[in-house]
Design an enzyme around this catalytic site. Structure first.
Site: not given
Ligand SMILES: Cc1ncc(COP(=O)(O)O)c(C=O)c1O
Length: 354
Positions: A37, A130
């Site tokens: 993303k 969340r």
């Molecule tokens: C449910 C979930 N898992 C994983 C991630 C990845 O997080 P991070 O960038 O801290 O690895 C996110 C956000 O991008 C998320 O919303």
């Protein structure tokens, strides 16, 4: 040449992904999901993740997963599905994260209509507040119902920490995933395939603590910058400087450092505060808060100061710089994770992979 531009250093991103694949594998986390993303699931960048060894591509938005449909690898929807998108979820995602039984029922119906079986990971909230089941009994009720659904496969359980509540994933917290997994086994004689132990904030534990039954992490920030996000430490064999923002100078003038008349609210409705450094040489660059917040900009020229900006402009103090900057020159910034996310999302910033 058009600016502003985000330069993505392919070798660095690839090196980070490979380093994390090695580190997770060595710690019995066999399934690594690369979170796309941050770069809006640009397929060229997703290819680097695949080359680096990720086992799935994960994104919070279905529009992004659509862009990845031609890759033969698991696609995971990270944000809980909206009722309004279940048909697209079963079409573009192999797996989704879930915590609402009404949504799971709709996914089951959508998968039946599409003639497929969709995989669900049930999220439990271990205190970050969340998404996720908070009451254990609600979780087990959902498990019981999902196991009876013909078009859903109960793939696993997961949790997400350090996003809203900033809770650090300590071993005793993650150990609760073990208890849930065991609970499912004891009550339903069912083995969960995936135990998803979180995001980049769980990475600091790798190599230090044996993570309970966790066999999956969903990593965004760590792959982008090589940093774990509980304490912000750089991981061995990684590099945080793979994403460099370039912007062009459109004005250079000497001006006082404090506005000359009575002040009110700035363009964003805030009351600004100024440090009086006297008359300074200032440069305006053609990028603003519509593209990136000032706090995410780290000038490559260490003598440059980011003073502030408005939606379309960023103002730099270049008085102490060794280089004699001119209008038309390009200045460079390293970015934090939010900076990469914002610039990739802004349609006014071009992305170039080098
Ligand atoms: C449910 C979930 N898992 C994983 C991630 C990845 O997080 P991070 O960038 O801290 O690895 C996110 C956000 O991008 C998320 O919303």
């Amino acid at each position: 040449m058009t600016y502003p531009k985000l330069l993505v250093k392919r070798d660095i991103v690839l090196k980070n992904v490979k380093a994390l694949k090695k580190l997770t594998s060595e710690n019995e986390v066999g399934i690594l999901y690369g979170v796309t993303k941050v770069f809006c699931a640009d397929p060229e960048l997703a290819k680097i993740y695949i080359e680096g060894g990720v086992d799935g591509l994960a994104d919070s938005r279905i529009q992004n997963l659509k862009k990845l449909q031609n890759f033969d690898i698991d696609k995971i929807l990270l944000r809980l599905p909206q009722h309004s998108e279940v048909d697209e979820v079963v079409r573009y995602a192999d797996i989704s994260l879930n915590s609402e039984i009404s949504t799971l029922r709709k996914l089951n119906e959508a998968a039946a209509k599409a003639g497929c079986r969709h995989k669900a990971i049930l999220m439990v909230d271990l205190g970050d507040l969340r998404e996720g089941f908070f009451q254990e009994e609600d979780f087990y009720q959902a498990v019981e119902e999902v196991l009876k659904m013909d078009h859903l496969i109960l793939e696993g359980i997961g949790t997400n920490l350090t996003c809203y509540g900033a809770v650090i994933p300590k071993p005793h917290i993650l150990k609760r995933l073990d208890d849930y997994k065991q609970g499912v086994k004891d009550r339903f004689d069912y083995d969960l395939k995936v135990v998803s132990g979180g995001n980049s904030s769980s990475v600091y534990l790798l190599g230090k603590e044996k993570l309970p039954s966790i066999n999956n992490l969903r990593l965004g920030e760590t792959l982008i910058r090589g940093t774990e996000s509980s304490y912000g430490k750089q991981l061995p064999g990684t590099n945080s400087k793979g994403w460099v923002l370039q912007a062009q100078i459109i004005e250079i003038k000497e001006k006082p450092s404090v506005p000359v008349e009575e002040t009110g609210l700035d363009a964003f409705g805030h009351e600004p505060v100024f440090v009086d450094r006297g008359v300074r040489k200032r440069a305006l660059i053609a990028i603003g808060k519509q593209d990136i917040v000032n706090e995410s900009l780290y000038p490559v020229d260490k003598d440059m100061i980011v003073l502030g900006g408005s939606s379309d402009h960023t103002i730099l103090d270049i008085s102490d710089c060794q280089k004699d900057y001119q209008v038309g020159d390009i200045v460079e910034f390293n970015l934090d994770y939010v900076g990469v996310l914002m610039t990739c999302t802004s349609e006014y910033v071009d992305v170039e992979i080098i």
